[in-house]
Design an enzyme around this catalytic site. Structure first.
Site, PDB file in Angstrom:
ATOM      1  N   GLU A  47       0.857  -1.191   0.000  1.00  0.00           N
ATOM      2  CA  GLU A  47       0.000   0.000   0.000  1.00  0.00           C
ATOM      3  C   GLU A  47       0.887   1.232   0.000  1.00  0.00           C
ATOM      4  O   GLU A  47       2.114   1.128   0.107  1.00  0.00           O
ATOM      5  CB  GLU A  47      -0.935  -0.014   1.217  1.00  0.00           C
ATOM      6  CG  GLU A  47      -1.980  -1.105   1.142  1.00  0.00           C
ATOM      7  CD  GLU A  47      -2.989  -1.068   2.278  1.00  0.00           C
ATOM      8  OE1 GLU A  47      -4.097  -1.557   2.066  1.00  0.00           O
ATOM      9  OE2 GLU A  47      -2.672  -0.567   3.368  1.00  0.00           O
ATOM     10  N   ARG A 106      -0.602   8.652   9.469  1.00  0.00           N
ATOM     11  CA  ARG A 106      -0.453   7.207   9.685  1.00  0.00           C
ATOM     12  C   ARG A 106      -0.058   6.488   8.400  1.00  0.00           C
ATOM     13  O   ARG A 106      -0.620   6.758   7.335  1.00  0.00           O
ATOM     14  CB  ARG A 106      -1.787   6.661  10.177  1.00  0.00           C
ATOM     15  CG  ARG A 106      -1.850   5.171  10.291  1.00  0.00           C
ATOM     16  CD  ARG A 106      -3.258   4.724  10.646  1.00  0.00           C
ATOM     17  NE  ARG A 106      -4.177   4.969   9.569  1.00  0.00           N
ATOM     18  CZ  ARG A 106      -4.932   4.025   9.000  1.00  0.00           C
ATOM     19  NH1 ARG A 106      -4.874   2.785   9.399  1.00  0.00           N
ATOM     20  NH2 ARG A 106      -5.773   4.329   8.029  1.00  0.00           N
ATOM     21  N   HIS A 109      -9.030   9.831   4.001  1.00  0.00           N
ATOM     22  CA  HIS A 109      -8.702   8.797   3.009  1.00  0.00           C
ATOM     23  C   HIS A 109      -8.980   9.369   1.633  1.00  0.00           C
ATOM     24  O   HIS A 109     -10.036   9.950   1.405  1.00  0.00           O
ATOM     25  CB  HIS A 109      -9.528   7.530   3.251  1.00  0.00           C
ATOM     26  CG  HIS A 109      -8.926   6.354   2.562  1.00  0.00           C
ATOM     27  ND1 HIS A 109      -8.963   6.183   1.202  1.00  0.00           N
ATOM     28  CD2 HIS A 109      -8.225   5.313   3.052  1.00  0.00           C
ATOM     29  CE1 HIS A 109      -8.319   5.073   0.889  1.00  0.00           C
ATOM     30  NE2 HIS A 109      -7.856   4.524   1.994  1.00  0.00           N
ATOM     31  N   ARG A 112      -0.857   9.280   2.038  1.00  0.00           N
ATOM     32  CA  ARG A 112      -2.296   9.565   1.898  1.00  0.00           C
ATOM     33  C   ARG A 112      -2.631  11.035   1.848  1.00  0.00           C
ATOM     34  O   ARG A 112      -3.521  11.446   1.113  1.00  0.00           O
ATOM     35  CB  ARG A 112      -3.037   8.974   3.089  1.00  0.00           C
ATOM     36  CG  ARG A 112      -3.238   7.531   2.936  1.00  0.00           C
ATOM     37  CD  ARG A 112      -4.163   7.000   3.955  1.00  0.00           C
ATOM     38  NE  ARG A 112      -4.264   5.585   3.657  1.00  0.00           N
ATOM     39  CZ  ARG A 112      -4.818   4.687   4.437  1.00  0.00           C
ATOM     40  NH1 ARG A 112      -5.344   5.061   5.573  1.00  0.00           N
ATOM     41  NH2 ARG A 112      -4.861   3.436   4.078  1.00  0.00           N
ATOM     42  N   HIS A 126     -11.089   9.762   7.913  1.00  0.00           N
ATOM     43  CA  HIS A 126     -10.863   8.325   8.017  1.00  0.00           C
ATOM     44  C   HIS A 126     -10.230   7.893   9.339  1.00  0.00           C
ATOM     45  O   HIS A 126     -10.700   6.959   9.972  1.00  0.00           O
ATOM     46  CB  HIS A 126      -9.953   7.924   6.846  1.00  0.00           C
ATOM     47  CG  HIS A 126      -9.733   6.462   6.723  1.00  0.00           C
ATOM     48  ND1 HIS A 126     -10.771   5.576   6.541  1.00  0.00           N
ATOM     49  CD2 HIS A 126      -8.599   5.714   6.730  1.00  0.00           C
ATOM     50  CE1 HIS A 126     -10.284   4.347   6.441  1.00  0.00           C
ATOM     51  NE2 HIS A 126      -8.966   4.399   6.577  1.00  0.00           N
TER      52      HIS A 126
END
Ligand SMILES: Cc1cc2nc3c(=O)[nH]c(=O)nc-3n(C[C@H](O)[C@H](O)[C@H](O)COP(=O)(O)OP(=O)(O)OC[C@H]3O[C@@H](n4cnc5c(N)ncnc54)[C@H](O)[C@@H]3O)c2cc1C
Length: 536
Positions: free
Chosen positions: A114, A375, A230, A276, A340
């Protein structure tokens, strides 16, 4: 004087953090796990993409540490990240032993990649239903232990504090009965607060209750300005903000603007696998039209992906998209960001201790500094396992005794339909204000507007309290949630105003650069609402 009931350990929340802690505690005393709905309703249950874990030895662990620190934009508290990545493999191995089934091929665990991960290290279950499998396995394991009791459909509405020690919690059940339970130690594992924003991937239980209750009891919060948005939630009128996992981009999905251009090259060298916050802001900017309020569509495109059966790899996502006539293999999928994950929360040390004796926190409700300003994808399920276990160990080690406290007065009756309606309006107003004024792109003026909206929310809720005066004790879950959202909103706004720079998930239009000289520090929100910046 009637006294409150007692247990040894009270765990607020049945997500990955609460359940992992309960298992650790159960051999040493009676544990009560409280959850607002059924045990299956949590952020954990909805986690799709997977759990990041470095199971290939020292070099793998060292790289996971570097990726975690890199994503956090200078603010990751290194000892916390080290605990996460070094203890993670053991915690995941345990979970597998307890029955969690991750996807395998020929017996070997499958791993995907990811955003901002340098290697494929994300384990997944049933394709894109990792959280549901982790939750299932932990619930089955915990239910089999005679030391663990569950109180489902029960909302914690208050903490009882005396002389700086948390002694008990008030619990409201589905029938409106208020119980007070005193405990040797109370763990806040009540998850995040996505519902503070109008656009969120989080389920309705994620209203920040644990964070608000801890703060109201006097505990410090930290890093509340860092809310991760997100980048890719489904963007269709009338559809929920369903998450389209980062794993789709891990399997090769492109992002395209309304002109069909693959635009991420203009924003980051890692393209669609950039951190992100970078991807979310890029999508926001590409989605802005010529005039204020005008929106342009941004799409996720997997039509070119070969060698993977997308329906088999992402069965849950494919099924939801099919409901809207969309197909990953055939169609462009409209996306836009949604709130998110909260990097901030109740400030804890590495062992889950908060600034109040007897009160511990773990998982998304807590802030150890492990995520810094942003994160790393799929680190939060692992965080729940690692820090859930650690918090439980310190609850045992501190060996506090239960103190008898008075039973509560009966709860006020339920809200009338008119009151319910009014509360929903107040909540919706706050959520929209937070999205517009404290969302992905913020600045002094918008944050000030946010404060005004938050103040009018607080005033409206105070009016309710006045009208219900004399009927002490919370009688409505929704009213308790409204109070929690209002409290969390204020913490986000104040922390966002104080951080006059841009870092990680916190982007200020008026201070677009990182300012290490002044802000390479964590924000700490004290009981008196003062914010201090501290180096950890
Ligand atoms: C759609 C989605 C996809 C995600 N995908 C991933 C992923 O692939 N990988 C990853 O690592 N992370 C992912 N995340 C994030 C991750 O799921 C969460 O951060 C993590 O599961 C949080 O676990 P937790 O135990 O701290 O809290 P939660 O799992 O949210 O559990 C909170 C619990 O507290 C209870 N609770 C709340 N308030 C009260 C109250 N007042 N009284 C009693 N109980 C209360 C709730 O009912 C619930 O049981 C995703 C999140 C979402 C929403």
């Amino acid at each position: 004087m009637a006294l409150a009931e007692q247990v040894d350990f009270l765990v607020m929340g049945a997500g990955v953090a609460g359940l992992r802690a309960a298992v650790e505690l159960a051999d040493h005393g009676e544990v009560l796990v409280v959850t607002k709905e059924s045990v299956a309703e949590s952020n954990t249950h909805y986690a799709q993409g997977g759990i990041a874990v470095a199971m290939e030895g020292r070099q793998d662990v060292a790289l996971h540490l570097e990726d975690t620190i890199g994503a956090g934009d200078g603010l990751v508290y290194r000892p916390a990240a080290k605990a996460l990545v070094t203890e993670g493999p053991l915690r995941v191995a345990e979970l597998i032993e307890w029955g969690a089934q991750f996807d395998r091929e020929g017996g070997r665990l499958l791993r995907t990649r990811e955003g901002a991960h340098s290697l494929p290290r994300i384990l997944h279950a049933n394709g894109d239903a990792t959280g549901a499998e982790i939750s299932r396995a932990l619930v089955v394991f915990a239910r089999a232990h005679p030391g663990i009791q569950f109180a489902e459909w029960t909302t914690a509405t208050g903490l009882v504090v005396a002389d700086g020690r948390v002694l008990a919690a008030d619990l409201l059940d589905r029938d409106g009965t208020l119980r007070r339970i005193s405990a040797r130690a109370v763990l806040i594992a009540a998850g995040g607060a996505g519902q503070v924003y109008s656009d969120t991937t989080n389920p309705s239980v994620a209203t920040g209750d644990g964070i608000a209750l801890a703060a109201q009891a006097g505990a410090e919060l930290a890093d509340m300005e860092f809310y991760q948005f997100h980048p890719t939630a489904l963007s269709l009128t009338g559809a929920p903000r369903f998450l389209l996992s980062e794993a789709l981009r891990g399997e090769g999905a492109y992002l395209r603007n309304d002109a069909g251009e693959r635009f991420m090259g203009r924003y980051h060298p890692l393209l669609e696998l950039a951190p992100r916050d970078v991807v979310a802001r890029a999508i926001t900017r590409e989605g802005m039209g010529e005039r204020p309020g005008e929106a342009r569509l941004v799409h996720l495109d997997m039509r070119h992906v070969r060698g993977v059966d997308l329906h088999q790899r992402f069965p849950g996502i494919s099924a939801v998209l099919a409901r809207y006539g969309l197909d990953l293999q055939r169609d462009l999928i409209p996306v836009r960001p949604a709130a998110h994950y909260l990097m901030g929360g109740v400030r804890t040390d590495l062992d889950g201790r908060t600034s109040l004796r007897g009160l511990y926190a773990a998982g998304e409700a807590a802030c150890t500094g492990v995520h810094g300003a942003n994160r790393l994808a799929s680190n939060s399920l692992l965080e729940g396992l690692v820090f859930g276990a650690r918090a439980a160990q310190s609850m045992l080690a501190d060996a506090l005794l239960c103190v008898a406290v008075e039973a509560p007065r009966p709860a006020a009756g339920p809200l009338t339909p008119e009151e319910e309606k009014r509360i929903e309006e107040i909540i919706a107003g706050l959520q929209h204000a937070m999205w517009n004024y404290a969302g992905l792109l913020r600045e002094e003026a918008t944050l000030r507007e946010g404060i005004k909206a938050q103040e009018s929310c607080a005033a409206a809720l105070a009016l309710f309290a006045q009208q219900r005066e004399g009927k002490q004790g919370e009688g409505s879950r929704r009213l308790a949630e409204a109070r929690a959202l209002c409290h969390v909103a204020k913490a986000i706004l104040l922390s966002g105003m104080a951080r006059r720079e841009s870092r990680g998930a916190h982007f200020r239009n008026d201070f677009p650069d990182r300012d290490d000289a002044n802000f390479l520090k964590h924000s700490v929100l004290r009981r008196d609402q003062r914010i201090d910046f501290e180096r950890w």
